[in-house]
Design a protein around this motif. Sequence first.
Motif, PDB file in Angstrom:
ATOM      1  N   ILE A 120       0.854  -1.191   0.000  1.00 42.17           N
ATOM      2  CA  ILE A 120       0.000   0.000   0.000  1.00 42.17           C
ATOM      3  C   ILE A 120       0.887   1.236   0.000  1.00 42.17           C
ATOM      4  O   ILE A 120       1.711   1.434   0.902  1.00 42.17           O
ATOM      5  N   PHE A 121       0.707   2.053  -1.022  1.00 43.40           N
ATOM      6  CA  PHE A 121       1.439   3.317  -1.155  1.00 43.40           C
ATOM      7  C   PHE A 121       0.433   4.428  -0.879  1.00 43.40           C
ATOM      8  O   PHE A 121      -0.489   4.651  -1.664  1.00 43.40           O
ATOM      9  N   ARG A 122       0.586   5.089   0.275  1.00 45.17           N
ATOM     10  CA  ARG A 122      -0.444   6.017   0.743  1.00 45.17           C
ATOM     11  C   ARG A 122       0.203   7.234   1.388  1.00 45.17           C
ATOM     12  O   ARG A 122       1.389   7.224   1.736  1.00 45.17           O
ATOM     13  N   PRO A 123      -0.580   8.295   1.600  1.00 45.15           N
ATOM     14  CA  PRO A 123      -0.054   9.451   2.329  1.00 45.15           C
ATOM     15  C   PRO A 123       0.333   9.060   3.759  1.00 45.15           C
ATOM     16  O   PRO A 123      -0.281   8.181   4.365  1.00 45.15           O
ATOM     17  N   LYS A 124       1.355   9.720   4.274  1.00 44.75           N
ATOM     18  CA  LYS A 124       1.780   9.450   5.648  1.00 44.75           C
ATOM     19  C   LYS A 124       0.695   9.879   6.633  1.00 44.75           C
ATOM     20  O   LYS A 124      -0.247  10.598   6.269  1.00 44.75           O
ATOM     21  N   PHE A 137     -17.786  17.673   2.091  1.00 45.99           N
ATOM     22  CA  PHE A 137     -18.308  18.474   0.976  1.00 45.99           C
ATOM     23  C   PHE A 137     -17.596  19.827   0.826  1.00 45.99           C
ATOM     24  O   PHE A 137     -18.033  20.657   0.024  1.00 45.99           O
ATOM     25  N   ASP A 138     -16.524  20.043   1.573  1.00 44.01           N
ATOM     26  CA  ASP A 138     -15.763  21.290   1.423  1.00 44.01           C
ATOM     27  C   ASP A 138     -14.717  21.072   0.318  1.00 44.01           C
ATOM     28  O   ASP A 138     -13.533  20.859   0.575  1.00 44.01           O
ATOM     29  N   ARG A 139     -15.168  21.130  -0.902  1.00 45.83           N
ATOM     30  CA  ARG A 139     -14.307  20.813  -2.042  1.00 45.83           C
ATOM     31  C   ARG A 139     -13.137  21.796  -2.179  1.00 45.83           C
ATOM     32  O   ARG A 139     -11.996  21.361  -2.423  1.00 45.83           O
ATOM     33  N   PRO A 140     -13.324  23.089  -2.039  1.00 42.11           N
ATOM     34  CA  PRO A 140     -12.183  24.012  -2.175  1.00 42.11           C
ATOM     35  C   PRO A 140     -11.056  23.716  -1.192  1.00 42.11           C
ATOM     36  O   PRO A 140      -9.874  23.712  -1.561  1.00 42.11           O
ATOM     37  N   SER A 141     -11.401  23.470   0.077  1.00 43.52           N
ATOM     38  CA  SER A 141     -10.363  23.191   1.076  1.00 43.52           C
ATOM     39  C   SER A 141      -9.646  21.885   0.768  1.00 43.52           C
ATOM     40  O   SER A 141      -8.413  21.779   0.909  1.00 43.52           O
ATOM     41  N   LEU A 142     -10.405  20.883   0.336  1.00 41.95           N
ATOM     42  CA  LEU A 142      -9.802  19.598   0.012  1.00 41.95           C
ATOM     43  C   LEU A 142      -8.875  19.722  -1.196  1.00 41.95           C
ATOM     44  O   LEU A 142      -7.757  19.191  -1.193  1.00 41.95           O
ATOM     45  N   ASP A 143      -9.325  20.428  -2.215  1.00 39.59           N
ATOM     46  CA  ASP A 143      -8.495  20.601  -3.414  1.00 39.59           C
ATOM     47  C   ASP A 143      -7.199  21.338  -3.088  1.00 39.59           C
ATOM     48  O   ASP A 143      -6.122  20.988  -3.606  1.00 39.59           O
ATOM     49  N   LEU A 144      -7.294  22.339  -2.233  1.00 38.85           N
ATOM     50  CA  LEU A 144      -6.105  23.097  -1.848  1.00 38.85           C
ATOM     51  C   LEU A 144      -5.119  22.205  -1.101  1.00 38.85           C
ATOM     52  O   LEU A 144      -3.913  22.219  -1.379  1.00 38.85           O
ATOM     53  N   LEU A 145      -5.638  21.429  -0.158  1.00 34.81           N
ATOM     54  CA  LEU A 145      -4.770  20.544   0.615  1.00 34.81           C
ATOM     55  C   LEU A 145      -4.120  19.499  -0.290  1.00 34.81           C
ATOM     56  O   LEU A 145      -2.910  19.229  -0.191  1.00 34.81           O
ATOM     57  N   ARG A 146      -4.892  18.920  -1.186  1.00 35.97           N
ATOM     58  CA  ARG A 146      -4.344  17.885  -2.082  1.00 35.97           C
ATOM     59  C   ARG A 146      -3.270  18.457  -3.008  1.00 35.97           C
ATOM     60  O   ARG A 146      -2.286  17.777  -3.317  1.00 35.97           O
ATOM     61  N   SER A 147      -3.442  19.684  -3.430  1.00 37.68           N
ATOM     62  CA  SER A 147      -2.481  20.283  -4.357  1.00 37.68           C
ATOM     63  C   SER A 147      -1.111  20.473  -3.722  1.00 37.68           C
ATOM     64  O   SER A 147      -0.104  20.612  -4.420  1.00 37.68           O
ATOM     65  N   GLN A 148      -1.069  20.459  -2.396  1.00 42.27           N
ATOM     66  CA  GLN A 148       0.199  20.667  -1.683  1.00 42.27           C
ATOM     67  C   GLN A 148       0.917  19.352  -1.358  1.00 42.27           C
ATOM     68  O   GLN A 148       2.031  19.360  -0.850  1.00 42.27           O
ATOM     69  N   ILE A 149       0.284  18.232  -1.678  1.00 45.95           N
ATOM     70  CA  ILE A 149       0.873  16.925  -1.367  1.00 45.95           C
ATOM     71  C   ILE A 149       1.929  16.572  -2.410  1.00 45.95           C
ATOM     72  O   ILE A 149       1.726  16.749  -3.609  1.00 45.95           O
ATOM     73  N   THR A 150       3.075  16.082  -1.941  1.00 46.65           N
ATOM     74  CA  THR A 150       4.151  15.639  -2.830  1.00 46.65           C
ATOM     75  C   THR A 150       4.468  14.168  -2.538  1.00 46.65           C
ATOM     76  O   THR A 150       3.961  13.586  -1.566  1.00 46.65           O
ATOM     77  N   LEU A 151       5.331  13.583  -3.340  1.00 48.00           N
ATOM     78  CA  LEU A 151       5.722  12.190  -3.111  1.00 48.00           C
ATOM     79  C   LEU A 151       6.434  12.014  -1.775  1.00 48.00           C
ATOM     80  O   LEU A 151       6.406  10.934  -1.183  1.00 48.00           O
ATOM     81  N   ALA A 152       7.077  13.081  -1.313  1.00 44.70           N
ATOM     82  CA  ALA A 152       7.747  13.004  -0.008  1.00 44.70           C
ATOM     83  C   ALA A 152       6.747  12.794   1.126  1.00 44.70           C
ATOM     84  O   ALA A 152       7.130  12.382   2.230  1.00 44.70           O
ATOM     85  N   ASP A 153       5.475  13.068   0.870  1.00 49.69           N
ATOM     86  CA  ASP A 153       4.431  12.888   1.875  1.00 49.69           C
ATOM     87  C   ASP A 153       3.852  11.473   1.861  1.00 49.69           C
ATOM     88  O   ASP A 153       2.869  11.202   2.566  1.00 49.69           O
ATOM     89  N   TYR A 154       4.425  10.582   1.046  1.00 46.78           N
ATOM     90  CA  TYR A 154       3.891   9.226   0.910  1.00 46.78           C
ATOM     91  C   TYR A 154       4.786   8.208   1.612  1.00 46.78           C
ATOM     92  O   TYR A 154       5.980   8.427   1.806  1.00 46.78           O
TER      93      TYR A 154
END
Length: 717
Positions: A120-124, A137-154
């Motif tokens: 399983i390769f997942r976020p830390k 249902f807070d799509r803007p906040s979720l999209d913003l948070l996801r956009s900041q995730i990098t491979l180093a966070d996995y």
Amino acid sequence: MHISKLTVVNYRNFARARLVFQKGVNTIIGENGSGKSNLFRAIRLLLDDTMVRSAYRLEESDFHRGLDSWQGHWIIISVEFSDIGPDEAIQALFLHGTGVVPAATAALEEPIGRATYNLIFRPKKDVRLKLAAVDDFDRPSLDLLRSQITLADYETVFTGRSDTDFADPVVYQRIVGDFNQALTGPVDDSAIGARIPQVLSLTKEVSLTFIQALRDVVSEFHNNRTNPLLALLKARSGEIPPATMEPIVNRVKELNASIEVLDDVQTVRSEIRSTMKDAAGETYSPAAMSIRSDLPDEAERLFQSLRLFIGEAEGQYEGPIHELSLGGANLIYLTLKLLEFKYQSTREPVANFLLIEEPEAHIHTHIQKTLFDRISYADTQIIYSTHSTHISEISKVRSVNILGKTGEACEAYQPATGLTPTEVTHVQRYLDAVRSNLLFARSVILVEGDAEEILIPVMVKKVLGLSLDELGISLINVRSTGFKNVALLFHDERIRKRCSIITDLDSLFIDPAPAIGDAEPITRFKRKCQNSHDKGQTRKADLDAFVEGNDWLAAHYATHTFEVDFVLAGNVDLACAVVSQVYIDPDTISIAEADLRSGDRSRYGQRMLTMASNEGKGWFAILMADVLDATTAVPPYIREAILFARSEFSREIYFNMYSYRLDRAVHVAAAGLASEENARAVLQQFRDGAIDLSVLQRQMEAAMPGDRIHDFFSDLL
């Protein structure tokens, strides 16, 4: 012990796929680009000791490209093992690591029979905490948070003791979340199983050998890292006592010294040194220089110097690998890798796995079949990947997984799922007897006559400018096998690909009632027509019931027979063009042409069947194929079958078809086509995505009124 199931989620070209395997020999069938190599890599990431480190370094490119954004998503690769042996050491391994414990209360006293092992390769955890904190249902906040995730966070974790169906979208959304709805999963979910300590790594306990598909065998033999001969020699060199190697090493050292002191060698050394001093002077010349023999005097390097020589043709000559044919070299490579597998399996692992990728590369068809039939080892599970019909036709249906493309994703199908043993036997016998590309097809049209098998491909090519293969359609003649015995493969539980059935209704085109004065041949013909009509009605009722409720199947019927419906569709001139190939007598030719042009279905129908009967349906179809051209009217039922099998075409295919018809229209118009320039501009706009298909069709109909392509795609307007 064997792999009974492989599940991959969000890995490369698989959004989610489940493959089922049996003991012994298994086959993964798929066209190029369908993901066969990716599945082998997935298995190796879990079970190949040489690949485990790679498992911790997954990249963005490893995520399924059909995801809107990979950030936050998980990659899951899971294998299930069955028939785990009762040996105490094996049971201990799975009981404390990967085993799926039976549900009974006395489970711990029962042996483990099934186990799972998951990558399983997942976020830390800190990232999962942030995702879980986002309001539903807070799509803007979720999209913003996801956009900041990098491979180093996995992170990569290995788990076991899980009975979860990761390929189920509902299960995945419960564990990971539904990002489209801005819903996130829990921080931790026991459904993924228990984390496995590295000390319990399964790769140390199993033997897995991977034989890759080769395109350049010679380079593999020249590379010390991939040279299978060197791997075998290394495996054996460790067993040679140092005392045995010592005299060999000493002899090599003596040989090196003897070469170095040769007069000619020393003369060249002296001349190099004096020339360099003359050119660069004493200051910039090297202080010392010698010429030495580089024959290796270490045991391991001595083994690296060994090369394999093969005598491929008759005679005593043996040449190096690069002198062999491609097939011969590949066969040698495959043989050495099989021997490497035998060496590995002698250490008595808990299970043996052999992955063989596309063994058909550069190997003759008879050798392909022989290899598949003969490569079998006790207590070993073998998985082949192939796009060879010669291998697929001798593969057992129950042990086959078929890969198919659906847009950007690939799916896996098991053709035997849900079939009775009798049905499996019938399908197996059909595939054994008929060498076809049925299992590789993107979509299928089934016919049962020589006329359809010969003429439909020609009609399509003449009218659309592209072959059935280019359209992604395989036409299969089932002959006397019966449609249902083959069509049952295409089902939501089995092969999820569209399949059209084309058959004749044999409806009456004459009055079958006996008439006073009918000659015996007329009476027999009327009786035959009535019997065919009755059978046609029964066949239609049977097939309609068979395909009902199955979105992957559709039956399409010629009102009468192919020959009659060909004229009925508007191909009188083409039918007349073949008359002189059937008859010689001028009067008979004249009568036959009159029948065909009469417009009377009873006359032209009987004439077409008479000509087909005289020549034989197959040969008559060949004669007709010679006269087909771009003016051919494709009978409606055939057109409908094609458009069901491939309900959608790419823009490029539509562009190519309409361009072909436009080129023909320009060629036919002696004075040129007034609307050609505008039509080509419209075509380019469609190709670039500026206009949709309906606009293209309207514009091309105005540019080429009455063209056959408009009849073909009339249902799409």
